[in-house]
Design a protein around this motif. Structure first.
Motif, PDB file in Angstrom:
ATOM      1  N   GLY A  73       0.796  -1.218   0.000  1.00 24.55           N
ATOM      2  CA  GLY A  73       0.000   0.000   0.000  1.00 24.55           C
ATOM      3  C   GLY A  73       0.824   1.262   0.000  1.00 24.55           C
ATOM      4  N   THR A  74       2.157   1.135   0.105  1.00 25.83           N
ATOM      5  CA  THR A  74       3.023   2.307   0.142  1.00 25.83           C
ATOM      6  C   THR A  74       4.053   2.271  -0.978  1.00 25.83           C
ATOM      7  OG1 THR A  74       4.674   1.309   1.621  1.00 25.83           O
ATOM      8  CG2 THR A  74       2.795   2.424   2.659  1.00 25.83           C
ATOM      9  N   VAL A  75       4.625   3.440  -1.242  1.00 23.32           N
ATOM     10  CA  VAL A  75       5.685   3.595  -2.243  1.00 23.32           C
ATOM     11  C   VAL A  75       6.853   4.321  -1.585  1.00 23.32           C
ATOM     12  CG1 VAL A  75       6.332   4.713  -4.424  1.00 23.32           C
ATOM     13  CG2 VAL A  75       4.096   3.618  -4.196  1.00 23.32           C
ATOM     14  N   ASN A  76       8.057   3.823  -1.841  1.00 24.55           N
ATOM     15  CA  ASN A  76       9.276   4.475  -1.371  1.00 24.55           C
ATOM     16  C   ASN A  76       9.643   5.558  -2.386  1.00 24.55           C
ATOM     17  OD1 ASN A  76      12.142   5.076  -1.231  1.00 24.55           O
ATOM     18  ND2 ASN A  76      12.403   3.290   0.087  1.00 24.55           N
ATOM     19  N   VAL A  77       9.590   6.806  -1.980  1.00 28.56           N
ATOM     20  CA  VAL A  77       9.896   7.939  -2.855  1.00 28.56           C
ATOM     21  C   VAL A  77      11.139   8.643  -2.326  1.00 28.56           C
ATOM     22  CG1 VAL A  77       9.079  10.136  -3.776  1.00 28.56           C
ATOM     23  CG2 VAL A  77       7.464   8.245  -3.443  1.00 28.56           C
ATOM     24  N   GLY A  78      12.119   8.853  -3.202  1.00 27.71           N
ATOM     25  CA  GLY A  78      13.366   9.453  -2.728  1.00 27.71           C
ATOM     26  C   GLY A  78      14.067  10.301  -3.760  1.00 27.71           C
ATOM     27  N   LEU A  79      15.039  11.053  -3.277  1.00 25.75           N
ATOM     28  CA  LEU A  79      15.917  11.873  -4.102  1.00 25.75           C
ATOM     29  C   LEU A  79      17.348  11.569  -3.709  1.00 25.75           C
ATOM     30  CD1 LEU A  79      14.077  15.308  -3.743  1.00 25.75           C
ATOM     31  CD2 LEU A  79      14.027  13.806  -5.749  1.00 25.75           C
ATOM     32  N   GLY A  80      18.222  11.447  -4.717  1.00 22.78           N
ATOM     33  CA  GLY A  80      19.615  11.144  -4.438  1.00 22.78           C
ATOM     34  C   GLY A  80      20.535  11.922  -5.360  1.00 22.78           C
ATOM     35  N   MET A  81      21.785  12.079  -4.942  1.00 24.13           N
ATOM     36  CA  MET A  81      22.782  12.713  -5.797  1.00 24.13           C
ATOM     37  C   MET A  81      24.165  12.298  -5.341  1.00 24.13           C
ATOM     38  SD  MET A  81      22.846  16.676  -4.440  1.00 24.13           S
ATOM     39  CE  MET A  81      24.146  17.079  -5.608  1.00 24.13           C
ATOM     40  N   LEU A  82      25.131  12.487  -6.225  1.00 22.00           N
ATOM     41  CA  LEU A  82      26.526  12.228  -5.904  1.00 22.00           C
ATOM     42  C   LEU A  82      27.229  13.558  -5.736  1.00 22.00           C
ATOM     43  CD1 LEU A  82      27.486   9.333  -8.366  1.00 22.00           C
ATOM     44  CD2 LEU A  82      26.963   9.169  -5.934  1.00 22.00           C
TER      45      LEU A  82
END
Length: 237
Positions: free
Chosen positions: A225-234
């Motif tokens: 029922g959930t979604v993992n939402v993320g932001l990443g960078m190097l």
């Protein structure tokens, strides 16, 4: 406490290392500073290459065992319409990926290692190495509460800011980029999607009409029922 090998850190790398050693007949102690379940910032996505390693460990990776399978990576960016890249069908790898929360994955792998004969010790915060003064080699570790664990081989799997490695004089290589990320869980009907979704372009306004931001984004379906939402960078500066 004496062992053939000590593994510090019961993340996926530490638990996998401990399990492989134990399956080959070694007496292994796996030390984890936290108690399970415990969380880590992560996208929770497992590629077929990672799934293969779980299979090598003897882990049941079927959907019936509670794993969320994925069939492809959906790419957003570079053109208007997103496109899908199915996981390849290769003889050496499974043709599916998976999604599993780190709070669940890490506990499963630590418990699997324990089932292979590994002595799992949680709440063991390693504070310092134990050094043999004659050879100047590490022969064990000491925890913050004064316990001493001894072994001829010590494996540091305690993360990017490894306290054990630092105390042994091993520091992060400054010529390699540091990855940083943030993530949160949202309730969404996309939870049952069978694709990992990744955004390779992030704009601060309308796409192609505003400034292009560094980094990338993702939305990985958990199947609960959930979604993992993320932001990443190097960060290479």
């Amino acid at each position: 406490m004496e062992s053939d090998a000590i593994v510090v850190g019961a993340g996926p790398g530490g638990s996998a290392t401990a399990a492989h050693l134990a399956r080959r007949g070694l007496h292994v102690t796996l030390l984890e500073k936290a108690t399970f379940p415990r969380d880590k910032i992560c996208g929770d996505g497992l590629t077929p290459r990672a799934v293969k390693q779980l299979i090598r460990l003897g882990v049941d990776v079927s959907e019936g065992a509670g794993w969320k399978h994925t069939r492809a990576l959906r790419i957003h960016g570079g053109r208007i319409a997103p496109f899908e890249m199915p996981w390849p069908q290769l003889a050496d790898f499974p043709d599916f990926g998976m999604v599993c929360r780190r709070s669940v994955l890490d506990q499963r792998l630590a418990e699997h290692a324990a089932a292979q004969g590994v002595r799992l010790v949680t709440g063991a915060n390693v504070s310092a190495p134990v050094i043999d003064e004659r050879t100047d080699r590490i022969i064990g570790v000491r925890t913050g509460d004064g316990r001493v664990f001894s072994a001829p081989v010590v494996v540091a799997c305690d993360g990017v800011s490894s306290r054990l490695a630092t105390r042994m004089g091993i520091h992060r290589r400054e010529d390699r980029p540091m990855g940083v990320a943030v993530r949160a869980y949202f309730r969404s009907p996309l939870s049952d999607d069978d694709c990992l979704s990744s955004w390779l372009e992030l704009w601060d306004g309308r796409p192609h009409e505003s400034a292009l931001l560094p980094g990338y984004g993702w939305a990985f379906p958990e199947g609960d029922g959930t979604v993992n939402v993320g932001l990443g960078m190097l960060d290479s500066s």
